[in-house]
Design an enzyme around this catalytic site. Structure first.
Site, PDB file in Angstrom:
ATOM      1  CB  CYS A  53      -0.954   0.003   1.185  1.00  0.00           C
ATOM      2  SG  CYS A  53      -0.138   0.303   2.753  1.00  0.00           S
ATOM      3  CB  CYS A  55       0.121   4.288   4.354  1.00  0.00           C
ATOM      4  SG  CYS A  55      -0.607   2.715   4.783  1.00  0.00           S
TER       5      CYS A  55
END
Length: 146
Positions: A53, A55
């Site tokens: 992802c 993040c």
């Protein structure tokens, strides 16, 4: 899953794995590797549960690597990583050591032996400035021996 998909994913995550490995993290890619490491673990360990992802890419991995580089006190004795969604058995095995903590990826755990001293779940990573996550880790490192 098809062999083509598996190969595509392996190629796609290579740089995501390399970022931590180049910073000194040891990849634990199997449940056996996790168990062998954890059963022999002494001192402190920073575990990064890596993921694909955004993040993880923009926040978790940079914060972990920079915190380790900048740590003046309490730098972990060991740096390890498992890759959620890629090394599923290894990730599941590592999560067994995070007793009472909901699975989260990316995430980071500071351990002493097998005991979780500090845990940073995804919701404390996503949407935070990288520097805040790094400071969170540095504070945890500095508290280990106090």
């Amino acid at each position: 899953m098809s062999m083509a998909y598996d190969e595509y994913m392996k190629q796609m995550v290579k740089p995501m794995r390399a970022e931590l490995v180049q910073a000194g993290f040891e990849e634990l890619e199997t449940a056996e590797a996790v168990e062998n490491f954890m059963e022999a673990a002494e001192g402190t360990t920073l575990v990064v549960v890596n993921s694909v992802c955004g993040c993880a890419a923009g926040l978790a991995r940079p914060a972990a690597t920079q915190a380790v580089l900048q740590a003046e006190e309490g730098k972990p004795n060991h740096l390890v990583t498992v890759f959620a969604g890629q090394d599923k058995d290894a990730t599941a095995k590592m999560r067994e050591y995070f007793t009472g903590i909901e699975p989260s990826s990316p995430s980071m755990a500071l351990l002493k032996g097998k005991e979780v001293l500090h845990f940073i779940p995804r919701h404390d990573i996503e949407g935070q400035p990288m520097e805040a996550i790094m400071e969170n880790l540095l504070r945890a490192f500095s508290q280990v021996n106090k």
